[in-house]
Design a protein around this motif. Structure first.
Motif, short mmCIF file in Angstrom:
data_model
loop_
_atom_site.label_atom_id
_atom_site.label_comp_id
_atom_site.label_asym_id
_atom_site.label_seq_id
_atom_site.Cartn_x
_atom_site.Cartn_y
_atom_site.Cartn_z
N ASP A 73 -7.79 9.79 1.00
CA ASP A 73 -8.52 8.96 0.03
C ASP A 73 -8.19 9.36 -1.40
O ASP A 73 -8.03 8.51 -2.27
N LYS A 74 -8.10 10.68 -1.66
CA LYS A 74 -7.76 11.14 -3.01
C LYS A 74 -6.35 10.71 -3.40
O LYS A 74 -6.11 10.31 -4.54
N LEU A 75 -5.41 10.79 -2.46
CA LEU A 75 -4.05 10.37 -2.75
C LEU A 75 -3.98 8.87 -3.01
O LEU A 75 -3.29 8.42 -3.93
N GLU A 76 -4.70 8.08 -2.23
CA GLU A 76 -4.71 6.64 -2.45
C GLU A 76 -5.36 6.29 -3.79
O GLU A 76 -4.87 5.41 -4.50
N ARG A 77 -6.43 6.98 -4.13
CA ARG A 77 -7.09 6.73 -5.42
C ARG A 77 -6.18 7.14 -6.58
O ARG A 77 -6.08 6.44 -7.59
N GLU B 293 -3.15 5.99 -11.30
CA GLU B 293 -2.13 6.56 -12.18
C GLU B 293 -0.74 5.98 -11.99
O GLU B 293 -0.05 5.73 -12.96
N ILE B 294 -0.32 5.78 -10.76
CA ILE B 294 1.08 5.42 -10.53
C ILE B 294 1.22 3.91 -10.40
O ILE B 294 1.79 3.26 -11.27
N GLY B 295 0.75 3.36 -9.32
CA GLY B 295 0.71 1.91 -9.14
C GLY B 295 2.04 1.21 -8.94
O GLY B 295 2.06 0.00 -8.77
N ALA B 296 3.17 1.90 -8.97
CA ALA B 296 4.47 1.25 -8.76
C ALA B 296 5.24 2.02 -7.70
O ALA B 296 5.17 3.24 -7.64
N ASP C 254 6.42 2.73 -3.59
CA ASP C 254 5.92 2.69 -2.21
C ASP C 254 4.69 3.58 -2.07
O ASP C 254 4.80 4.81 -2.08
N ARG C 255 3.54 2.96 -1.93
CA ARG C 255 2.27 3.69 -1.83
C ARG C 255 2.22 4.53 -0.56
O ARG C 255 1.79 5.68 -0.58
N GLU C 256 2.65 3.96 0.55
CA GLU C 256 2.58 4.68 1.83
C GLU C 256 3.48 5.92 1.84
O GLU C 256 3.12 6.95 2.39
N ALA C 257 4.64 5.84 1.19
CA ALA C 257 5.53 7.00 1.10
C ALA C 257 4.89 8.10 0.26
O ALA C 257 5.00 9.28 0.57
N PHE C 258 4.20 7.71 -0.82
CA PHE C 258 3.51 8.67 -1.66
C PHE C 258 2.41 9.38 -0.89
O PHE C 258 2.27 10.60 -0.94
N VAL C 259 1.62 8.61 -0.14
CA VAL C 259 0.53 9.19 0.65
C VAL C 259 1.09 10.08 1.75
O VAL C 259 0.59 11.18 2.00
N ARG C 260 2.15 9.63 2.41
CA ARG C 260 2.77 10.41 3.48
C ARG C 260 3.30 11.74 2.94
O ARG C 260 3.11 12.80 3.57
N ALA C 261 3.93 11.73 1.78
CA ALA C 261 4.45 12.96 1.18
C ALA C 261 3.31 13.89 0.79
O ALA C 261 3.39 15.11 0.97
#
Length: 88
Positions: free
Chosen positions: A32-36, A41-44, A46-53
């Motif tokens: 949840d913190k990563l998605e928030r 902050e980022i918004g551009a 691949d969201r899922e790759a960011f969360v996975r990392a």
């Protein structure tokens, strides 16, 4: 001796349930913190790759290892109480 084995068996089952519940809860909070963070902050990209990392990094973190204290603390206290009751 049989009573101690039964106590340890039931205790380990209860501690395992607590460990998995706490582990899943902690992982969900981190997700949840990563998605928030992504949304604010980022918004551009691949969201899922960011969360996975981020979750992969969390898997190696100290917090994940500290959850093992669910086993260590109660078992240590129980052994200390048994020792003090019987041998002190």
């Amino acid at each position: 001796m049989l009573a101690l084995a039964r106590l340890l068996g039931i205790g380990l089952v209860v501690l395992t349930v607590i460990y998995f519940s706490l582990s899943l809860y902690s992982r969900r909070v981190r997700r949840d913190k990563l998605e928030r963070e992504w949304d604010e902050e980022i918004g551009a990209g691949d969201r899922e790759a960011f969360v996975r990392a981020g979750l992969k990094q969390y898997d190696g973190s100290l917090r994940r290892k500290l959850i093992l204290g669910v086993y260590i603390v109660p078992l240590s206290l129980m052994m200390l109480i048994i020792y003090l009751t019987n041998f002190h």
